[in-house]
Structures are given as C-alpha cells and as structure tokens.
Scaffold this active site. Structure first.
Site, PDB file in Angstrom:
ATOM      1  N   CYS A   1      -9.498 -12.614  -3.823  1.00 12.46           N
ATOM      2  CA  CYS A   1      -8.674 -13.696  -3.294  1.00 12.46           C
ATOM      3  C   CYS A   1      -8.638 -14.818  -4.330  1.00 12.46           C
ATOM      4  O   CYS A   1      -9.643 -15.503  -4.520  1.00 12.46           O
ATOM      5  CB  CYS A   1      -9.287 -14.185  -1.975  1.00 12.46           C
ATOM      6  SG  CYS A   1      -8.196 -15.326  -1.114  1.00 12.46           S
TER       7      CYS A   1
ATOM      8  N   LYS B   1      -8.164  -8.589   4.123  1.00 13.99           N
ATOM      9  CA  LYS B   1      -6.853  -7.918   4.004  1.00 13.99           C
ATOM     10  C   LYS B   1      -6.042  -8.539   2.866  1.00 13.99           C
ATOM     11  O   LYS B   1      -5.442  -9.612   3.037  1.00 13.99           O
ATOM     12  CB  LYS B   1      -6.068  -8.046   5.317  1.00 13.99           C
ATOM     13  CG  LYS B   1      -6.821  -7.567   6.552  1.00 13.99           C
ATOM     14  CD  LYS B   1      -7.065  -6.084   6.518  1.00 13.99           C
ATOM     15  CE  LYS B   1      -7.703  -5.552   7.782  1.00 13.99           C
ATOM     16  NZ  LYS B   1      -8.236  -4.202   7.628  1.00 13.99           N
TER      17      LYS B   1
ATOM     18  N   CYS C   1      -4.701 -12.089   3.665  1.00 17.51           N
ATOM     19  CA  CYS C   1      -5.162 -13.109   2.720  1.00 17.51           C
ATOM     20  C   CYS C   1      -5.789 -14.317   3.426  1.00 17.51           C
ATOM     21  O   CYS C   1      -5.172 -15.383   3.525  1.00 17.51           O
ATOM     22  CB  CYS C   1      -4.048 -13.574   1.793  1.00 17.51           C
ATOM     23  SG  CYS C   1      -4.768 -14.485   0.395  1.00 17.51           S
TER      24      CYS C   1
ATOM     25  N   ASP D   1      -3.371  -3.563   5.237  1.00 18.50           N
ATOM     26  CA  ASP D   1      -3.688  -4.505   6.308  1.00 18.50           C
ATOM     27  C   ASP D   1      -3.820  -3.852   7.686  1.00 18.50           C
ATOM     28  O   ASP D   1      -4.477  -4.413   8.562  1.00 18.50           O
ATOM     29  CB  ASP D   1      -2.587  -5.581   6.401  1.00 18.50           C
ATOM     30  CG  ASP D   1      -2.495  -6.431   5.146  1.00 18.50           C
ATOM     31  OD1 ASP D   1      -3.386  -6.317   4.277  1.00 18.50           O
ATOM     32  OD2 ASP D   1      -1.519  -7.207   5.032  1.00 18.50           O
TER      33      ASP D   1
ATOM     34  N   GLN E   1       4.124 -10.825  -1.671  1.00 19.27           N
ATOM     35  CA  GLN E   1       3.706 -11.928  -0.793  1.00 19.27           C
ATOM     36  C   GLN E   1       2.695 -12.890  -1.423  1.00 19.27           C
ATOM     37  O   GLN E   1       2.702 -14.082  -1.092  1.00 19.27           O
ATOM     38  CB  GLN E   1       3.154 -11.359   0.526  1.00 19.27           C
ATOM     39  CG  GLN E   1       4.172 -10.516   1.295  1.00 19.27           C
ATOM     40  CD  GLN E   1       3.538  -9.719   2.431  1.00 19.27           C
ATOM     41  OE1 GLN E   1       2.919 -10.272   3.332  1.00 19.27           O
ATOM     42  NE2 GLN E   1       3.684  -8.412   2.392  1.00 19.27           N
TER      43      GLN E   1
ATOM     44  N   GLY F   1       0.818  -1.213   0.000  1.00 20.82           N
ATOM     45  CA  GLY F   1       0.000   0.000   0.000  1.00 20.82           C
ATOM     46  C   GLY F   1       0.847   1.257   0.000  1.00 20.82           C
ATOM     47  O   GLY F   1       0.574   2.207  -0.753  1.00 20.82           O
TER      48      GLY F   1
ATOM     49  N   GLU G   1      10.703   3.304   5.948  1.00 19.14           N
ATOM     50  CA  GLU G   1      10.590   1.847   5.764  1.00 19.14           C
ATOM     51  C   GLU G   1      11.923   1.205   6.136  1.00 19.14           C
ATOM     52  O   GLU G   1      12.955   1.554   5.574  1.00 19.14           O
ATOM     53  CB  GLU G   1      10.231   1.545   4.294  1.00 19.14           C
ATOM     54  CG  GLU G   1      10.429   0.108   3.834  1.00 19.14           C
ATOM     55  CD  GLU G   1       9.596  -0.922   4.605  1.00 19.14           C
ATOM     56  OE1 GLU G   1       8.369  -0.778   4.645  1.00 19.14           O
ATOM     57  OE2 GLU G   1      10.201  -1.868   5.164  1.00 19.14           O
TER      58      GLU G   1
ATOM     59  N   ALA H   1      -3.675  -7.658  -1.049  1.00 13.58           N
ATOM     60  CA  ALA H   1      -3.028  -6.660  -1.908  1.00 13.58           C
ATOM     61  C   ALA H   1      -4.053  -6.081  -2.878  1.00 13.58           C
ATOM     62  O   ALA H   1      -3.984  -4.897  -3.237  1.00 13.58           O
ATOM     63  CB  ALA H   1      -1.878  -7.319  -2.669  1.00 13.58           C
TER      64      ALA H   1
HETATM   65  C1  LIG Z   1       1.116 -16.208   2.070  1.00 14.68           C
HETATM   66  C2  LIG Z   1       0.416 -14.961   1.593  1.00 14.68           C
HETATM   67  C3  LIG Z   1      -0.418 -15.049   0.493  1.00 14.68           C
HETATM   68  C4  LIG Z   1      -1.092 -13.912   0.042  1.00 14.68           C
HETATM   69  N1  LIG Z   1      -1.874 -14.023  -1.069  1.00 14.68           N
HETATM   70  C5  LIG Z   1      -2.501 -12.929  -1.558  1.00 14.68           C
HETATM   71  C6  LIG Z   1      -3.242 -12.999  -2.777  1.00 14.68           C
HETATM   72  O1  LIG Z   1      -3.314 -14.045  -3.414  1.00 14.68           O
HETATM   73  N2  LIG Z   1      -3.853 -11.874  -3.216  1.00 14.68           N
HETATM   74  C7  LIG Z   1      -3.774 -10.691  -2.544  1.00 14.68           C
HETATM   75  O2  LIG Z   1      -4.322  -9.708  -3.019  1.00 14.68           O
HETATM   76  N3  LIG Z   1      -3.073 -10.598  -1.381  1.00 14.68           N
HETATM   77  C8  LIG Z   1      -2.438 -11.676  -0.875  1.00 14.68           C
HETATM   78  N4  LIG Z   1      -1.686 -11.581   0.277  1.00 14.68           N
HETATM   79  C9  LIG Z   1      -1.813 -10.382   1.144  1.00 14.68           C
HETATM   80  C10 LIG Z   1      -0.994  -9.195   0.717  1.00 14.68           C
HETATM   81  O3  LIG Z   1       0.344  -9.539   0.526  1.00 14.68           O
HETATM   82  C11 LIG Z   1      -1.132  -8.117   1.775  1.00 14.68           C
HETATM   83  O4  LIG Z   1      -2.490  -7.898   2.047  1.00 14.68           O
HETATM   84  C12 LIG Z   1      -0.512  -6.804   1.318  1.00 14.68           C
HETATM   85  O5  LIG Z   1       0.857  -6.964   1.092  1.00 14.68           O
HETATM   86  C13 LIG Z   1      -0.781  -5.712   2.350  1.00 14.68           C
HETATM   87  O6  LIG Z   1      -0.093  -4.551   2.041  1.00 14.68           O
HETATM   88  P1  LIG Z   1       0.322  -3.522   3.204  1.00 14.68           P
HETATM   89  O7  LIG Z   1       0.981  -2.389   2.520  1.00 14.68           O
HETATM   90  O8  LIG Z   1      -0.821  -3.272   4.085  1.00 14.68           O
HETATM   91  O9  LIG Z   1       1.372  -4.334   4.083  1.00 14.68           O
HETATM   92  P2  LIG Z   1       2.794  -4.887   3.671  1.00 14.68           P
HETATM   93  O10 LIG Z   1       2.898  -5.077   2.201  1.00 14.68           O
HETATM   94  O11 LIG Z   1       3.033  -6.084   4.516  1.00 14.68           O
HETATM   95  O12 LIG Z   1       3.791  -3.711   4.052  1.00 14.68           O
HETATM   96  C14 LIG Z   1       3.945  -3.215   5.351  1.00 14.68           C
HETATM   97  C15 LIG Z   1       5.289  -2.496   5.414  1.00 14.68           C
HETATM   98  O13 LIG Z   1       5.383  -1.749   6.597  1.00 14.68           O
HETATM   99  C16 LIG Z   1       6.699  -1.852   7.084  1.00 14.68           C
HETATM  100  N5  LIG Z   1       6.669  -1.565   8.529  1.00 14.68           N
HETATM  101  C17 LIG Z   1       6.215  -2.350   9.527  1.00 14.68           C
HETATM  102  N6  LIG Z   1       6.377  -1.743  10.714  1.00 14.68           N
HETATM  103  C18 LIG Z   1       6.941  -0.541  10.448  1.00 14.68           C
HETATM  104  C19 LIG Z   1       7.366   0.546  11.268  1.00 14.68           C
HETATM  105  N7  LIG Z   1       7.244   0.521  12.596  1.00 14.68           N
HETATM  106  N8  LIG Z   1       7.910   1.641  10.656  1.00 14.68           N
HETATM  107  C20 LIG Z   1       8.042   1.694   9.304  1.00 14.68           C
HETATM  108  N9  LIG Z   1       7.669   0.692   8.500  1.00 14.68           N
HETATM  109  C21 LIG Z   1       7.123  -0.416   9.057  1.00 14.68           C
HETATM  110  C22 LIG Z   1       7.109  -3.280   6.777  1.00 14.68           C
HETATM  111  O14 LIG Z   1       8.506  -3.420   6.759  1.00 14.68           O
HETATM  112  C23 LIG Z   1       6.463  -3.477   5.410  1.00 14.68           C
HETATM  113  O15 LIG Z   1       7.344  -3.173   4.358  1.00 14.68           O
HETATM  114  C24 LIG Z   1      -0.942 -12.675   0.726  1.00 14.68           C
HETATM  115  C25 LIG Z   1      -0.083 -12.590   1.821  1.00 14.68           C
HETATM  116  C26 LIG Z   1       0.615 -13.712   2.246  1.00 14.68           C
HETATM  117  C27 LIG Z   1       1.568 -13.603   3.398  1.00 14.68           C
END
Ligand SMILES: Cc1cc2nc3c(=O)[nH]c(=O)nc-3n(C[C@H](O)[C@H](O)[C@H](O)COP(=O)(O)OP(=O)(O)OC[C@H]3O[C@@H](n4cnc5c(N)ncnc54)[C@H](O)[C@@H]3O)c2cc1C
Length: 438
Positions: free
Chosen positions: A367, A332, A188, A324, A69, A40, A61, A334
């Site tokens: 999903c 939750k 996911c 997320d 993922q 995100g 980050e 991507a």
């Molecule tokens: C096994 C698996 C399968 C999946 N399959 C799917 C799928 O098929 N389709 C789909 O759409 N989604 C899927 N997902 C889910 C998807 O990957 C996540 O929902 C998505 O990446 C969420 O994005 P985000 O930006 O919220 O979090 P993330 O991409 O996890 O990013 C969070 C970031 O915040 C950073 N961070 C954490 N704490 C701090 C802090 N204190 N200070 C600064 N930075 C920090 C982390 O280092 C990380 O880089 C899957 C996930 C997994 C694990």
C-alpha cells in the site's frame, strides 16, 4: 490515416470486435472461464492466453472500460486525469481470448455452469472468479444525493465521482474537512487516509491550513493494520494536527445542513452530528450479489471461499478466486492480486494437468501510503502483518523516491507488465536486493 497506425491499432481491434460479436450461440463451452476482467482477471487471463486456444479461454466482463484504480487517489488531489487511468476493456484483454461482454448472474458449481444476464449459459471445465468488490454508496442515507450536488461531499472510490474531490478541495476555505473509513472490508485500506494527508498538504501549500480542522474518522480500531506503519502514521497525524477518531462510523448525511452523523462503534447508541465543509467518503463495500448470495461459492461474509495459500476453492477443486472478492485475509490491493496471479496460474495449471498444487501465496500486499504531494510510505507486508519490504532500506519513512515510484513507475508496470501476465509482484527483486539467494 497512416498505414502503420491502421495495421497496428485499427485492424486488430476490428478483428477482435468481430470475434466477440460473431458469437451467436447462447450456449458456450470453454476450458477456462474467467469471470471479471479487472486487475486480477486480466492478469491471469493474459497468462493462460499464452497456453490455451482462443476458444478455450473465455472472459466474462460487462464493462466497456478498465480503470487503473490506484491512480484515483492522485486524481482526487489534482494529479492526473480519469482519462489517464482508463483503457478500453478490449485493449487490456489478451488477444487470444474470447470476451463475452456480459454479467454473471448465477454460478452453478455442481454443473460447472455460469449463467449471464443476457440468458447465455457457459459450460466450463475450470473457473476463476475475479469479480472484485462493489462500492455501495446507496448504503449511507443521503450520500448519493450529496455526491450529485455541490455539497462538499466527494469520494475517490469511483471513476464517476473522483473528479469532484479536487473540485471540493479547491473550494475548501475553512471549517471541517472530514475523511471516513466505513464499517466493512474495503479495497486499498490505505486510500481513505491518503487523501486526508494530501488535503492537509494542499491547504499548507495554499497558506490556509490553520483555517481548516482536519479529522480522520475510521471504523477500525487502529489507524493501519501493520504496527510499523501505524506508528509512522500516528506520528504524521500528531505533527500535522490531524485528529483521528477510531471506531467512528459514518451513518448518515444531511446534505442541506451540511451535517454528517457518526456512530461510536463501541457504544452504538452514541451518535454525533458534525458540520462539514468537505466530507470525503469511502463507501461500504461488498462482493457482488451473485457471489455473496451463493452459499456454495462464498463464505458467511460473502467472499469466494478459497484456501488462503493455494487460492483453490475449499469445496470445488476446479474453481479458484483472485483479488478483492476472495476470502483470503490479506489487504485487498492490486499489489496483492499481482502476487496471487502467479499462484493461481501455477496451481490452476497443476489441477488441469492432474498434478499437485505447487505454489503458496504468503498474503503479500502493498500500500503506497501517499502522505503529501512529494512523499509516500511504501507499506509492504504479509499475512502475519509483518513488513515484507522490497528495498534494502527502511520503508516506514516518508520518501520522495516512493512517491515518484507510485506516481510515475507503477502505472506503466500495471499496463505494460501486470495486465500482460508478466508481473507477479516484487518477490524476485526483494530477494535480489536483500541478497537472499535461497
Ligand atoms: C481509490 C482507490 C485506490 C487504490 N489504491 C491502490 C494502491 O495504491 N495500490 C494497490 O495495489 N491497489 C489499490 N487499489 C485497489 C485495487 O484497485 C484493487 O484491489 C484491484 O483492482 C482488485 O482487483 P480485482 O480484479 O479483484 O477487482 P477489480 O479490478 O475491481 O475487477 C473486478 C471486475 O469484475 C467485474 N465484475 C463485477 N461483477 C461482475 C459480474 N457479475 N460478472 C462479470 N464481471 C463482473 C467488474 O466489472 C470488474 O471489471 C485502490 C483502489 C481504489 C478504488
């Protein structure tokens, strides 16, 4: 080294690294601070990088690497590699932003400040929180130890452990193969059962399916939140002899006896011990402490408290959240973050310009429920848990086309469009495919 490679690949990276390391002032200020450079955070930062100056847009980050993922499910089943799901963070962040390679350790919303673990203070005008969910393997006694040993215990939910899943799968000959869904929100929610279907198909291909009992133990009261797809999944489990236990939560692992203890969430004192040959664990998850413990920022469950349609913070109008870590009650994924990225961009821009918020997020999530090495049910739905399908045919069926879309097309869409700020989910395609020109 050829000169094209030097100019296109190497020099831009060294220039960008220099811009990071050259920051020696420990008090920074910027117009927009994005905390978290994952799915995100990168998507929205890319959009604002086209509008703001480099010193106006900061991304905080800590990680050196960024992972796609959604590929982990396939990697765990032996399709693809961790290397293929990984990029250097610097390659996925927009060039026109300032990357601070550090962790947020405190959000001071009253003073528009974020403190970092290295002691820096960042003063912002606008804040986007995008820190995702943390996997808490430590919450299940015996799990961390079991993951570090050749125990039959594996997990697709981490780049560190995902390769072990395929090792365990290849060594599986007989006994119990158990797949778990924890008693917490997860990213996911389909992924805990996707690897179960892939395992079942793998064993069939190997001709040893009858020797392994497969069980999916979920803490939820349903197999999947959307009835249309849940019906299709129940049918698959029945046809393939996969046992499903609802309201069943993994409590503890005895690694030396290869035994897992489950609790019945309807009757908490009721514990069952089961021997396993393979145990795929989806760990409990929660937002990082820096968010969850901050009562100004988050709700009682520890999620950044935003209005579910505008994605604006409920109390601090210059703060938004995506992905997320936000309190929005969607699945939750991507895919959800892609749809949210456009809403955040437009609404945050509106706040910057002093105008009214213009876009609303409808809870879209998707999903791709992989059900085998050549089949997938592409679930797409909204806040009402009603299907919101892109294609003009029924998607609650196992289709090869959806598997190929997930395996071959979605990764490119992610790296080349979404992280560059040019993918907002399939809403436009859906309208075109359904001749909806409203
Ligand atoms: C096994 C698996 C399968 C999946 N399959 C799917 C799928 O098929 N389709 C789909 O759409 N989604 C899927 N997902 C889910 C998807 O990957 C996540 O929902 C998505 O990446 C969420 O994005 P985000 O930006 O919220 O979090 P993330 O991409 O996890 O990013 C969070 C970031 O915040 C950073 N961070 C954490 N704490 C701090 C802090 N204190 N200070 C600064 N930075 C920090 C982390 O280092 C990380 O880089 C899957 C996930 C997994 C694990």
């Amino acid at each position: 080294m050829n000169s094209k490679f030097l100019y296109r690949k190497v020099l831009p990276l060294t220039r960008r690294t220099f811009s990071i390391n050259s920051i020696i002032n420990h008090n920074h200020s910027c117009k927009l601070l994005v905390v978290g450079g994952g799915t995100g955070g990168c998507s929205v930062a890319a959009k604002f990088a086209k509008k703001l100056k480099k010193n106006e847009l900061f991304v905080l980050e800590p990680s050196e690497h960024h992972y796609y993922q959604p590929l982990f499910t396939l990697i765990g089943a032996g399709v693809g590699t961790v290397k293929g799901a990984r990029r250097n963070e610097i390659e996925v962040l927009p060039e026109n932003c300032t990357w601070l390679k550090d962790n947020a350790v405190e959000f001071d919303l009253k003073n528009n400040q974020v403190k970092t673990s290295k002691g820096d203070t960042i003063q912002y005008e606008f804040l986007l929180v995008a820190v995702g969910l943390e996997t808490r393997y430590d919450k299940i006694p015996g799990l961390l130890e079991a993951l570090s040993l050749p125990s039959g215990v594996c997990s697709n939910y981490s780049a560190k452990y995902v390769n072990k899943t395929y090792e365990v799968l290849q060594n599986l000959k007989d006994g119990n193969a158990i797949f778990t869904f924890p008693n917490s929100p997860v990213k996911c929610p389909g992924a805990p059962q996707k690897i179960c279907y892939l395992t079942e198909h793998y064993l069939r291909k190997k001709g040893i399916r009858k020797d392994v009992k497969i069980t999916y133990n979920t803490s939820l009261g349903v197999i999947f939140g959307v009835k249309t797809y849940a019906d299709a999944l129940w049918k698959i489990c029945k046809e393939r002899g996969i046992n499903v236990n609802l309201k069943t939560n993994l409590k503890e692992i005895d690694v030396f006896n290869k035994e897992a203890t489950f609790e019945n969430l309807n009757i908490p004192e009721e514990l069952t011990k089961v021997k396993f040959s393979m145990l795929h664990v989806t760990p409990p998850m929660c937002t990082p402490e820096v968010v969850g413990n901050n009562k100004e920022l988050s709700n009682a469950e520890g999620f950044v408290e935003v209005e579910k349609n505008t994605l604006q913070h409920c109390r601090y109008k210059n703060v938004f959240a995506i992905g997320d870590c936000s309190s929005t009650p969607n699945s939750k994924t991507a895919a959800a973050a892609a749809a949210q990225s456009n809403v955040v961009y437009h609404n945050l821009s509106a706040v910057m310009n002093g105008s009214n918020l213009s876009l609303a997020y409808d809870g879209y999530a998707s999903c791709p429920l992989i059900t085998g090495y050549n089949s997938c049910i592409l679930a797409e739905f909204d806040y009402n848990l009603s299907p919101l399908e892109t294609f003009p045919f029924r998607q609650d069926r196992e289709l090869l086309s959806m598997y190929l879309l997930k395996k071959n097309f979605m990764p490119s869409l992610y790296w080349h469009f979404m992280l560059k700020g040019n993918w907002n989910g399939p809403a436009t395609f859906r309208k075109l495919m359904h001749f909806d020109f409203k």
